[in-house]
Design an enzyme around this catalytic site. Sequence first.
Site, PDB file in Angstrom:
ATOM      1  CE  LYS A   5      24.829  -1.320  29.503  1.00 54.83           C
ATOM      2  NZ  LYS A   5      25.294  -0.080  28.850  1.00 54.83           N
ATOM      3  CG  ASN A   6      23.029  -0.775  25.543  1.00 55.67           C
ATOM      4  OD1 ASN A   6      23.400  -0.273  26.608  1.00 55.67           O
ATOM      5  ND2 ASN A   6      23.850  -1.369  24.708  1.00 55.67           N
ATOM      6  CB  CYS A   9      34.936   5.236  25.700  1.00 55.68           C
ATOM      7  SG  CYS A   9      34.190   3.719  26.177  1.00 55.68           S
ATOM      8  NE  ARG A  63      31.386   4.303  22.782  1.00 53.12           N
ATOM      9  CZ  ARG A  63      30.706   3.694  23.746  1.00 53.12           C
ATOM     10  NH1 ARG A  63      31.296   3.432  24.888  1.00 53.12           N
ATOM     11  NH2 ARG A  63      29.448   3.359  23.583  1.00 53.12           N
ATOM     12  CG  ASP A  86      27.628  -3.995  23.262  1.00 52.90           C
ATOM     13  OD1 ASP A  86      28.704  -3.405  23.086  1.00 52.90           O
ATOM     14  OD2 ASP A  86      26.560  -3.383  23.483  1.00 52.90           O
ATOM     15  NE  ARG A 116      29.096   1.232  32.958  1.00 57.88           N
ATOM     16  CZ  ARG A 116      29.525   1.148  31.697  1.00 57.88           C
ATOM     17  NH1 ARG A 116      30.741   0.764  31.437  1.00 57.88           N
ATOM     18  NH2 ARG A 116      28.748   1.487  30.703  1.00 57.88           N
TER      19      ARG A 116
HETATM   20  C1  UD1 Z   1      25.891   1.912  21.598  1.00 60.68           C
HETATM   21  C2  UD1 Z   1      25.749   0.983  22.768  1.00 60.68           C
HETATM   22  C3  UD1 Z   1      27.012   0.156  22.952  1.00 60.68           C
HETATM   23  C4  UD1 Z   1      27.334  -0.552  21.654  1.00 60.68           C
HETATM   24  C5  UD1 Z   1      27.354   0.412  20.479  1.00 60.68           C
HETATM   25  C6  UD1 Z   1      27.503  -0.287  19.144  1.00 60.68           C
HETATM   26  C7  UD1 Z   1      24.254   2.150  24.278  1.00 60.68           C
HETATM   27  C8  UD1 Z   1      24.091   2.881  25.565  1.00 60.68           C
HETATM   28  N1  UD1 Z   1      25.499   1.774  23.973  1.00 60.68           N
HETATM   29  O1  UD1 Z   1      26.964   2.803  21.863  1.00 60.68           O
HETATM   30  O2  UD1 Z   1      26.786  -0.780  23.987  1.00 60.68           O
HETATM   31  O3  UD1 Z   1      28.615  -1.158  21.771  1.00 60.68           O
HETATM   32  O4  UD1 Z   1      26.144   1.173  20.425  1.00 60.68           O
HETATM   33  O5  UD1 Z   1      26.484  -1.232  18.964  1.00 60.68           O
HETATM   34  O6  UD1 Z   1      23.307   1.852  23.588  1.00 60.68           O
HETATM   35  N2  UD1 Z   1      30.435   7.252  15.637  1.00 60.68           N
HETATM   36  C9  UD1 Z   1      30.839   8.336  14.910  1.00 60.68           C
HETATM   37  N3  UD1 Z   1      30.249   9.564  15.173  1.00 60.68           N
HETATM   38  C10 UD1 Z   1      29.271   9.732  16.108  1.00 60.68           C
HETATM   39  C11 UD1 Z   1      28.860   8.605  16.852  1.00 60.68           C
HETATM   40  C12 UD1 Z   1      29.479   7.370  16.597  1.00 60.68           C
HETATM   41  O7  UD1 Z   1      31.714   8.231  14.049  1.00 60.68           O
HETATM   42  O8  UD1 Z   1      28.784  10.850  16.298  1.00 60.68           O
HETATM   43  C13 UD1 Z   1      31.059   5.903  15.398  1.00 60.68           C
HETATM   44  C14 UD1 Z   1      31.742   5.298  16.631  1.00 60.68           C
HETATM   45  O9  UD1 Z   1      33.065   5.744  16.730  1.00 60.68           O
HETATM   46  C15 UD1 Z   1      31.640   3.810  16.361  1.00 60.68           C
HETATM   47  C16 UD1 Z   1      30.345   3.680  15.596  1.00 60.68           C
HETATM   48  O10 UD1 Z   1      30.018   4.981  15.130  1.00 60.68           O
HETATM   49  O11 UD1 Z   1      32.714   3.367  15.538  1.00 60.68           O
HETATM   50  C17 UD1 Z   1      29.205   3.166  16.442  1.00 60.68           C
HETATM   51  O12 UD1 Z   1      29.087   3.950  17.615  1.00 60.68           O
HETATM   52  P1  UD1 Z   1      27.681   4.208  18.296  1.00 60.68           P
HETATM   53  O13 UD1 Z   1      26.653   3.372  17.617  1.00 60.68           O
HETATM   54  O14 UD1 Z   1      27.435   5.663  18.367  1.00 60.68           O
HETATM   55  O15 UD1 Z   1      27.905   3.655  19.761  1.00 60.68           O
HETATM   56  P2  UD1 Z   1      27.120   4.135  21.024  1.00 60.68           P
HETATM   57  O16 UD1 Z   1      25.772   4.602  20.594  1.00 60.68           O
HETATM   58  O17 UD1 Z   1      27.957   5.072  21.811  1.00 60.68           O
END
Ligand code: UD1
Length: 427
Positions: A22-23, A116, A121, A307, A399
């Site tokens: 999925k991801n 979320c 996030r 995850d 999902r």
């Molecule tokens: C993706 C995955 C999700 C997984 C996560 C971590 C997808 C669709 N989803 O989510 O299943 O749990 O990676 O492996 O691939 N952060 C910031 N600033 C930003 C973005 C993120 O501080 O602009 C922080 C977040 O709060 C979190 C960490 O970075 O603590 C990781 O988040 P992120 O890797 O961005 O998660 P997703 O990409 O949303």
Amino acid sequence: MNGLWIRGPTRMVGQMTVSGSKNAALPIMAASLLTDQPVRLSRVPELTDTATLERLLRTLGMAVERRGNQVHLETLDCRPVRADRRLVRRMRASFCVLGPLLARRRRAVVPLPGGCRIGDRPIDLHLRGLAALGAEIAIQRGHVVARAKRLRGARIDLTGPRGPTVTGTANLLSAAVLARGTTVLTGAAREPEIVDLGRFLESLGAIIDGLGTDTITVRGVAGLGGGDYTILPDRIETATLLLAAAVTRGAVLLTGAAPEQLTAVLDCLCRAGAAVETTATSIRLAMSGPPVATSVVAQPYPGFPTDVQAQWTALMCLSEGVATIRDDVFPQRFSHVAELRRLGGQLMRRGAAVRVTGVEAFCGGTVAACDLRASAALVLAGLAGHGETRIRRAYHLDRGYECYQEKLTALGAKIARIAPAAEAVIR
Ligand code: UD1
């Protein structure tokens, strides 16, 4: 049919083929906006999340046609730049259209993805990175409004307070392939799904170096072609099925898998007492007796995946001893704890960690699923539990787990979907 009924305990035994990731599929489908040529993706899991993105891409001028696990995508109209609020709200990953829209169509209006269940996030790193590539970005009425002439290469650090951002890396990698000049992404996510996105972009003609490391270099090209690409296996589904076998003291053979992407989980399973054998594309697991208490810390790849944290917690509920599970990626991601307690688990939350004292068995009960992986943890508890477990709001599972009911049934589970009315009465 929003509820789920499971009668346990049953041993998960048999052979199963893992679905596509999925991801990986979501950012790859979004990146198809970067080309005007047809793209054919294979092994795209049939999930509500992929269906949501298919709908969103149609509203953005693409022809999207699914035949089983194959999805054909082709840009018909390059003018739409506004992502539908209702669709983006349904799934955070739809924010992955921002980078491709901006790079190809020079303009994008994408609703803020919002909060979320698994914690805070933010998207600051996405936006800062796109600004460094030359985009003008404003937040207007809950939307990210971005515009640019042709993006230009830049050096961008993606290290957040808790490590790299996965979808942030996807957005910037996708945007950078059409930028003028070279982009260097430091502190980039090393997740296999990002490598898969990079390989897909390379197959369309992008020039990328350093995939799988924390420094990715992209030499921008003027345009991309089309092509065929096969999505990698889903490592989170793989881990969940392995844990289903481990928690029920069963034995499974998973084929079409990528064990080298699950080293952290397989190591922990071995430490917990499972017998694990791998080939390049398969994993065999057998478990007899209770698991040994094994503490884990969820971290960015190649660490233990956040995850799989909830599912691991379910396994540890039946361990002999005391294990601590900490989540360094999403320190608030513990909605499963209270629900596992209802099923007889002994868990104590302490900040970004939970302390689990093993019990002999889960009892049945009625619980509510709060997010995708928390739901998976409750299913594992239900499979191992003595009696009937009813899970409300189990739609989260659709999902992220393709045909999960059929797959678990084939491995021996007694599992059925139940109507909302039935779930309401049960609680
Ligand atoms: C993706 C995955 C999700 C997984 C996560 C971590 C997808 C669709 N989803 O989510 O299943 O749990 O990676 O492996 O691939 N952060 C910031 N600033 C930003 C973005 C993120 O501080 O602009 C922080 C977040 O709060 C979190 C960490 O970075 O603590 C990781 O988040 P992120 O890797 O961005 O998660 P997703 O990409 O949303």
